[in-house]
Scaffold this active site. Structure first.
Site, PDB file in Angstrom:
ATOM      1  CG  ASP A  42      -1.905   1.119   1.205  1.00 22.99           C
ATOM      2  OD1 ASP A  42      -1.499   2.288   1.029  1.00 22.99           O
ATOM      3  OD2 ASP A  42      -3.109   0.833   1.317  1.00 22.99           O
ATOM      4  CG  HIS A  43       1.514   4.245  -3.220  1.00 22.38           C
ATOM      5  ND1 HIS A  43       0.246   3.962  -3.627  1.00 22.38           N
ATOM      6  CD2 HIS A  43       1.672   5.570  -3.394  1.00 22.38           C
ATOM      7  CE1 HIS A  43      -0.329   5.084  -4.043  1.00 22.38           C
ATOM      8  NE2 HIS A  43       0.501   6.077  -3.907  1.00 22.38           N
ATOM      9  CG  HIS A  90      -4.023   4.434  -0.924  1.00 25.59           C
ATOM     10  ND1 HIS A  90      -3.137   3.391  -0.882  1.00 25.59           N
ATOM     11  CD2 HIS A  90      -4.237   4.684  -2.245  1.00 25.59           C
ATOM     12  CE1 HIS A  90      -2.827   3.025  -2.118  1.00 25.59           C
ATOM     13  NE2 HIS A  90      -3.491   3.794  -2.960  1.00 25.59           N
TER      14      HIS A  90
HETATM   15  C1  BG6 Z   1      -3.371   4.827  -6.570  1.00 25.13           C
HETATM   16  C2  BG6 Z   1      -4.706   4.963  -7.225  1.00 25.13           C
HETATM   17  O1  BG6 Z   1      -3.380   3.753  -5.668  1.00 25.13           O
HETATM   18  O2  BG6 Z   1      -3.053   6.018  -5.873  1.00 25.13           O
HETATM   19  C3  BG6 Z   1      -4.730   6.158  -8.155  1.00 25.13           C
HETATM   20  O3  BG6 Z   1      -5.009   3.801  -7.950  1.00 25.13           O
HETATM   21  C4  BG6 Z   1      -4.268   7.398  -7.454  1.00 25.13           C
HETATM   22  O4  BG6 Z   1      -6.016   6.350  -8.712  1.00 25.13           O
HETATM   23  C5  BG6 Z   1      -2.956   7.159  -6.700  1.00 25.13           C
HETATM   24  O5  BG6 Z   1      -4.081   8.410  -8.416  1.00 25.13           O
HETATM   25  C6  BG6 Z   1      -2.608   8.347  -5.825  1.00 25.13           C
HETATM   26  O6  BG6 Z   1      -1.345   8.174  -5.266  1.00 25.13           O
HETATM   27  P1  BG6 Z   1      -0.485   9.431  -4.816  1.00 25.13           P
HETATM   28  O7  BG6 Z   1       0.732   8.837  -4.176  1.00 25.13           O
HETATM   29  O8  BG6 Z   1      -0.176  10.211  -6.045  1.00 25.13           O
HETATM   30  O9  BG6 Z   1      -1.330  10.201  -3.858  1.00 25.13           O
END
Ligand code: BG6
Length: 497
Positions: A183-184, A246
């Site tokens: 989960d980044h 997230h």
């Molecule tokens: C991803 C989603 O997990 O996270 C995307 O699938 C989204 O739709 C992205 O744009 C957002 O990540 P960050 O790190 O740019 O906030």
């Protein structure tokens, strides 16, 4: 920490994620001398590519690599590219991995990577079990000659049931401690800093409960629309794409009790408890009153015409998929009893921002009547991105006669720590998995607990019963009705206003 010699086998290596995130992150780790001495990446997919063609694609000709890294020294680029190899699986991922196994063995001997392998599944989730099974059939999950780990990308399931099935499927071939669900958001420094803010300062934690906190707000806004991912997004929607994973991860870090230590299991045990304490909404009236969904409609943004969601490529013109979701909920435990949580996420907002706002209660006895203090409440704002940092809003006296009170800011910016190199989320997470640290990865029970909360909302929305689908102009802060969710005439904090 020590990083063992190892091989990273990426399934889905010709896909977007590999070029966009994985390879640039690995390159940055290489530049920072964080990769183990003996290290090889083997890209695997169904495209017919040679090692050289793969290197061209993800390194030499890659725009992403150029964008993501400052050091474009040709020798270093070559040094890194030489560690990359490619294996074509043929027509299908569901095949005999005998040839793949041989390739892995050869590379292992040649580079002395000692049998430790991470399998990174950057494929559609429908293939996770298939790939695991085929790895197992080829004996490639055996741990007798080095450890084996499996990293899987989101989406992890489509519903509670499918997430459970997926977990069961993976557990046939890998033990839970071998599985790393990425989960980044957990790789973001500011998300991790939530734990440090709470548990290493004595000034916040004593106030971190129902006695002092009036409400908690989490906003995740993106200015982009669905970009080229209409096909994927239309089957997913804001709730599945961002909220289930997230945002509930962020919520769990705000809600959790202090763990007894900082190791992966202690922290994740507390997060699961936090997720399990979210009050599940089952009643239709409750769902009607506490959830809002919407879609962006065509509008002019910065002088440019922007398409509405239903006009986007890959999106059904009658789509009922939400690009905006706002949910109000409660947490049923001692600490949070009666404190409302408001969480929203959307595409095509005025800006890209993610933040957590802790609204503290007003002082019980107001001394400075009529001085502006009525509107004054203390806020702690944790800016996850951009302008990473922490902002505290508090009242100060306006100089002069009487006691007029004004709001002042105590503001910390991460960027003021100029000497510190802040790793990108994927760099940090990859390195953690290489070192066997699962703290920032979601455990099976966490993912399932999050789905348990989200499932009834999705089912209600899909039922079509009384469920309104609002529209909001692209580039605006969502439908106005979302303010009605907030008690006591409160309203969402829109960070740029
Ligand atoms: C991803 C989603 O997990 O996270 C995307 O699938 C989204 O739709 C992205 O744009 C957002 O990540 P960050 O790190 O740019 O906030």
């Amino acid at each position: 920490k020590k990083t063992d010699n190892q091989m990273l086998v990426i399934f889905g290596a010709s896909g977007d994620l590999t070029a966009r995130k994985l390879i640039p992150s690995l390159f940055n780790l290489y530049l920072a001398k964080q990769l183990p001495e003996n290290f090889v990446v083997l890209g695997v997919s169904r495209s017919n590519l040679s090692d050289e063609a793969f290197r061209e694609r993800v390194v030499y000709d890659s725009e992403y690599l150029k964008k993501k890294t400052k050091d474009l020294d040709q020798e270093k680029i070559k040094g890194f590219a030489d560690k990359l190899y490619y294996e074509d699986l043929g027509d299908s991922y569901d095949t005999d991995y005998g040839a793949l196994r041989k390739r892995v063995e050869t590379l292992k001997e040649k580079h002395n990577t000692s049998g430790n392998i991470i399998y990174y599944l950057s494929t559609p989730p429908t293939l996770y079990e298939t790939v695991s099974q085929n790895l197992s059939n080829a004996g490639m999950n055996a741990q007798n000659n080095g450890w084996k780990r499996l990293i899987v990308e989101k989406p992890f399931g489509y519903s509670l049931e499918t997430a459970q099935e997926l977990n069961k499927g993976l557990h046939k071939y890998f033990k839970e401690h071998q599985i790393y669900r990425i989960d980044h958001y957990l790789g973001k420094e500011t998300v991790q800093n939530l734990l440090v803010t709470r548990f290493s300062n004595s000034i916040f934690e004593p106030l971190w409960n129902r006695n002092y906190i009036q409400r908690v707000e989490v906003t995740n806004a993106e200015s982009v629309g669905v970009e080229k991912r209409g096909g994927y997004y239309d089957k997913s929607g804001a709730l599945r794409d961002m909220f289930q994973n997230h945002l509930l991860q962020i919520v769990s870090l705000v809600v959790m009790e202090p763990p007894i230590g900082a190791d992966a299991e202690e922290i994740r045990n507390e997060k699961v408890k936090a997720l399990k304490s979210l009050r599940i909404m089952t009643d239709e009236k409750e769902l009607f009153e506490n959830t809002i969904r919407a879609q962006y409609v065509a509008s002019k943004v910065d002088g440019k015409e922007v398409k509405g969601y239903r006009e986007e490529d890959g999106v059904d013109p009658d789509s009922t998929t939400e690009t905006y979701a706002a949910i109000k909920f409660y947490v049923d435990n001692w600490r949070w009893h009666g404190v409302p949580f408001y969480v929203r996420t959307a595409k095509r907002m005025p800006t890209k921002v993610t933040e957590v706002v802790i609204h503290f209660k007003k002082p019980h006895h107001q001394i400075f009547k009529g001085s502006g203090m009525q509107e004054m409440d203390n806020k702690l704002i944790i800016r996850i991105q951009p302008d990473e940092g922490i902002l505290v809003k508090f009242g100060v006296k306006v100089p002069g006669q009487g006691f007029k009170v004004e709001r002042a800011n105590l503001d910390f910016y991460y960027s003021s720590l100029v000497d510190t190199y802040v790793m990108e989320a994927y760099e940090r997470l990859l390195l953690d998995a290489m070192q066997g640290d699962a703290t920032l990865y979601a455990r099976a029970d966490e993912v399932e607990a999050a789905w348990e909360f989200v499932d009834p909302i999705l089912n209600y929305w899909q039922s079509g019963k009384d469920v309104r689908m609002y529209g909001y102009a692209a580039g605006a802060w969502g439908p106005q009705n979302a303010d009605n969710l907030i008690e006591d005439d409160g309203y969402w904090r829109n960070p740029t206003e």
